[in-house]
Motif scaffolding. Sequence first.
Motif, PDB file in Angstrom:
ATOM      1  N   ARG A  28       0.841  -1.203   0.000  1.00 19.43           N
ATOM      2  CA  ARG A  28       0.000   0.000   0.000  1.00 19.43           C
ATOM      3  C   ARG A  28       0.874   1.251   0.000  1.00 19.43           C
ATOM      4  O   ARG A  28       1.778   1.379   0.820  1.00 19.43           O
ATOM      5  N   MET A  29       0.611   2.167  -0.933  1.00 20.39           N
ATOM      6  CA  MET A  29       1.393   3.402  -1.008  1.00 20.39           C
ATOM      7  C   MET A  29       0.835   4.413  -0.012  1.00 20.39           C
ATOM      8  O   MET A  29      -0.377   4.643   0.034  1.00 20.39           O
ATOM      9  N   LEU A  30       1.708   5.025   0.760  1.00 19.59           N
ATOM     10  CA  LEU A  30       1.307   5.997   1.771  1.00 19.59           C
ATOM     11  C   LEU A  30       1.438   7.430   1.295  1.00 19.59           C
ATOM     12  O   LEU A  30       0.604   8.275   1.628  1.00 19.59           O
ATOM     13  N   ALA A  31       2.501   7.735   0.558  1.00 21.92           N
ATOM     14  CA  ALA A  31       2.748   9.111   0.128  1.00 21.92           C
ATOM     15  C   ALA A  31       3.619   9.093  -1.121  1.00 21.92           C
ATOM     16  O   ALA A  31       4.305   8.105  -1.409  1.00 21.92           O
ATOM     17  N   ASP A  34      10.291  12.866  -6.270  1.00 21.40           N
ATOM     18  CA  ASP A  34      11.525  12.103  -6.302  1.00 21.40           C
ATOM     19  C   ASP A  34      11.472  10.792  -5.520  1.00 21.40           C
ATOM     20  O   ASP A  34      12.431  10.029  -5.518  1.00 21.40           O
ATOM     21  N   GLN A  35      10.361  10.492  -4.855  1.00 23.88           N
ATOM     22  CA  GLN A  35      10.319   9.267  -4.062  1.00 23.88           C
ATOM     23  C   GLN A  35       8.884   8.878  -3.750  1.00 23.88           C
ATOM     24  O   GLN A  35       7.963   9.685  -3.858  1.00 23.88           O
ATOM     25  N   GLU A  36       8.719   7.600  -3.363  1.00 24.82           N
ATOM     26  CA  GLU A  36       7.429   7.081  -2.919  1.00 24.82           C
ATOM     27  C   GLU A  36       7.619   6.351  -1.602  1.00 24.82           C
ATOM     28  O   GLU A  36       8.657   5.718  -1.377  1.00 24.82           O
ATOM     29  N   LEU A  37       6.600   6.440  -0.741  1.00 26.06           N
ATOM     30  CA  LEU A  37       6.630   5.777   0.560  1.00 26.06           C
ATOM     31  C   LEU A  37       5.549   4.699   0.574  1.00 26.06           C
ATOM     32  O   LEU A  37       4.375   4.990   0.324  1.00 26.06           O
ATOM     33  N   TRP A  38       5.963   3.451   0.864  1.00 24.95           N
ATOM     34  CA  TRP A  38       5.060   2.304   0.817  1.00 24.95           C
ATOM     35  C   TRP A  38       5.072   1.547   2.136  1.00 24.95           C
ATOM     36  O   TRP A  38       6.066   1.535   2.859  1.00 24.95           O
ATOM     37  N   ILE A  39       3.945   0.890   2.417  1.00 22.84           N
ATOM     38  CA  ILE A  39       3.917  -0.174   3.415  1.00 22.84           C
ATOM     39  C   ILE A  39       4.261  -1.460   2.682  1.00 22.84           C
ATOM     40  O   ILE A  39       3.706  -1.750   1.609  1.00 22.84           O
ATOM     41  N   ALA A  40       5.175  -2.226   3.223  1.00 24.58           N
ATOM     42  CA  ALA A  40       5.600  -3.484   2.594  1.00 24.58           C
ATOM     43  C   ALA A  40       5.562  -4.607   3.613  1.00 24.58           C
ATOM     44  O   ALA A  40       5.592  -4.366   4.827  1.00 24.58           O
ATOM     45  N   PHE A  41       5.489  -5.839   3.093  1.00 22.79           N
ATOM     46  CA  PHE A  41       5.471  -7.011   3.965  1.00 22.79           C
ATOM     47  C   PHE A  41       6.787  -7.760   3.821  1.00 22.79           C
ATOM     48  O   PHE A  41       7.186  -8.154   2.718  1.00 22.79           O
ATOM     49  N   THR A  85       8.290  -0.286   6.398  1.00 21.12           N
ATOM     50  CA  THR A  85       8.077   0.870   5.529  1.00 21.12           C
ATOM     51  C   THR A  85       9.183   0.909   4.489  1.00 21.12           C
ATOM     52  O   THR A  85      10.365   0.741   4.832  1.00 21.12           O
ATOM     53  N   ALA A  86       8.813   1.107   3.227  1.00 23.98           N
ATOM     54  CA  ALA A  86       9.794   1.135   2.137  1.00 23.98           C
ATOM     55  C   ALA A  86       9.762   2.500   1.454  1.00 23.98           C
ATOM     56  O   ALA A  86       8.699   2.948   1.010  1.00 23.98           O
ATOM     57  N   THR A  87      10.919   3.159   1.387  1.00 19.53           N
ATOM     58  CA  THR A  87      11.087   4.379   0.609  1.00 19.53           C
ATOM     59  C   THR A  87      11.797   4.012  -0.678  1.00 19.53           C
ATOM     60  O   THR A  87      12.904   3.450  -0.647  1.00 19.53           O
ATOM     61  N   VAL A  88      11.171   4.263  -1.819  1.00 16.51           N
ATOM     62  CA  VAL A  88      11.754   3.872  -3.109  1.00 16.51           C
ATOM     63  C   VAL A  88      11.940   5.112  -3.973  1.00 16.51           C
ATOM     64  O   VAL A  88      11.149   6.057  -3.924  1.00 16.51           O
ATOM     65  N   PHE A  89      13.005   5.111  -4.786  1.00 14.45           N
ATOM     66  CA  PHE A  89      13.289   6.204  -5.702  1.00 14.45           C
ATOM     67  C   PHE A  89      14.166   5.667  -6.816  1.00 14.45           C
ATOM     68  O   PHE A  89      14.729   4.555  -6.721  1.00 14.45           O
ATOM     69  N   ARG A  90      14.273   6.425  -7.887  1.00 16.07           N
ATOM     70  CA  ARG A  90      15.038   5.978  -9.054  1.00 16.07           C
ATOM     71  C   ARG A  90      16.532   5.937  -8.722  1.00 16.07           C
ATOM     72  O   ARG A  90      17.090   6.934  -8.252  1.00 16.07           O
ATOM     73  N   ALA A  91      17.165   4.821  -9.009  1.00 15.56           N
ATOM     74  CA  ALA A  91      18.600   4.690  -8.742  1.00 15.56           C
ATOM     75  C   ALA A  91      19.433   5.542  -9.675  1.00 15.56           C
ATOM     76  O   ALA A  91      20.624   5.787  -9.411  1.00 15.56           O
ATOM     77  N   THR A  92      18.831   6.006 -10.780  1.00 11.04           N
ATOM     78  CA  THR A  92      19.570   6.826 -11.750  1.00 11.04           C
ATOM     79  C   THR A  92      19.436   8.322 -11.483  1.00 11.04           C
ATOM     80  O   THR A  92      20.002   9.127 -12.228  1.00 11.04           O
TER      81      THR A  92
END
Length: 580
Positions: free
Chosen positions: A18-21, A25-32, A41-48
Amino acid sequence: MQGIGEDTVLADRYTLTRMLAQRDDQELWIAFDSTLDREVTATVFRATSAHADAALDSARRAAGVEDHHLPRVLDVGVQDGTAYVITEALHGAESMASLLQFDRLPAEEVRRLIGEAASGLGAAAARGLHHLRLTPHDIVRSPDGAVSVLGLPTDAALAGTDDVSSDEASRIDTVALVEIAYAGLTSRWPGDEPVPGLLDAERRADGELPAPSELAPGVPGDLDTLCRTTLGADEGPRTPGELARQLAPWSSERVSDSGRRPSRPASAGPAAALQSVPGGAPSATRMPGRPALAKAPDDRENTDAATDSRATAPVPQADHDADETAQISRSVLDAARERTARPPAAHDDDYDPSFTELEPPVPGLTGRFEPDRSSSKLALLLVALLVLVAVVFAFIGLRGIGGGSDKAAAGATSQSASPSASASASRSASPSSSPSPSATPIDITYVGYYGTGSSENPQMMRNVIDGDPSTYWQSFRYGSAALGGVKSGTGLLLNLGSSQKVGSIKITTTGGPSTINFYVTDEVGPVSTKQPAATLTGSGTQTATLNDATGKYITVWVTQLSQQDTGEYRERINEIQVLS
């Protein structure tokens, strides 16, 4: 973000649920986390991206900061062009921005929230880490009152603002903390950049920012002076550590009303002072507090342990300032009595704004702390009447025992004469009361929250599939069975792992009757436009026939809440079993 969505798996371990915010430049997700069977909690962003390497490096350094105000960094990595930072999940936490949607916060709760946050940022500054993008959305309060600061590992690096000097960075974070304190005291945001969800503070005709005391009553003098000097005169504390020491002492527990600043009697020794220092008497889920240390030099030099997470802010040894509030005056007592007659101004973790406090349980009693002589006599008279009524009913019941036994015997004879007819009638009256003998359980791989707003008690969700009927998940409490009119429903989302045929679902609830709709789908989405596969309107253990509906997800959607024995309206689900 391209390539990232629900059910994306990172590092063969973290499944995004589930995406929280979302920012540019980034997204904040709930992850299992499938390895440790827990939510993260997972913060994801482009590695490039231009600042991805700096953000990953900052996150790795943040993993070495051990402070209970900062969510622990659990994992950092890159996969298929996506960089990720995994931190511990804060279940049920609310940001200060969310808390300020209702009203301004009690002054002593503001002192506590900002003091705890400053302690955490001071510990990070000692390791060369600064936030630099702090807003009321980044300071959160958990249901147990614990305070955490979000965004420290990556926000500054991803924004490209982490190239300032250590002294300047500490000042930026300190000013941001004071701005958040101003917002907490007034529910108005004083910063130059607007904050979503908060109204901006209007400046006076001379262009100056009004003091908090000009916008809200009851602001302590030291907090008012702190905001005026820091935001209006570029003075005040220069580092988060200095700010924490200036705010201390604060309450060790959450302040839920117009509580008073903790004070220490003049005759009390150092042991008494430790009762109200930051980190004192924490909840069981947080790191235990340590004794306060002697005051250290300015932490701009980062040479002492005053900002270390193992130390708490020192207790000032000087007398309190002129705004001392430890003494309770007659006017304060009268105000406290008045508060007992109206709903509380501050809400607990699951308080709903539509909920109204119950009337006094004994008619004629007012909201005073102690009843007077006439009220006591009235209460005793009512108790005596209740006892008399109970005695009368008991006498009537004893008289009916003899006649009732004859009727029971006749009923038993009649019942034994036609057992097959009775059994047949019972089956036809409740065709869905029990599953087919050939039905087999279907594994539920994940239980999540389904509904609008903040997740309701997510730490309790797995109780519905633990096989123990004494445990349960419960919703927030609302002002009526119809969820107080503030939302259409609340419920749970069951993930079966793959699309399967579902014959029935067995559910056990506690409390009065409720209305529960079941939807079987292959995708997660709104159910308002769909027809439920089945609906239950009873209580206790019930079975709903789903007629081999096929899907990966089952939405358990409660539209009418149970009324519990306490009189409050909330749904309480003990067990759920899905059958083929």
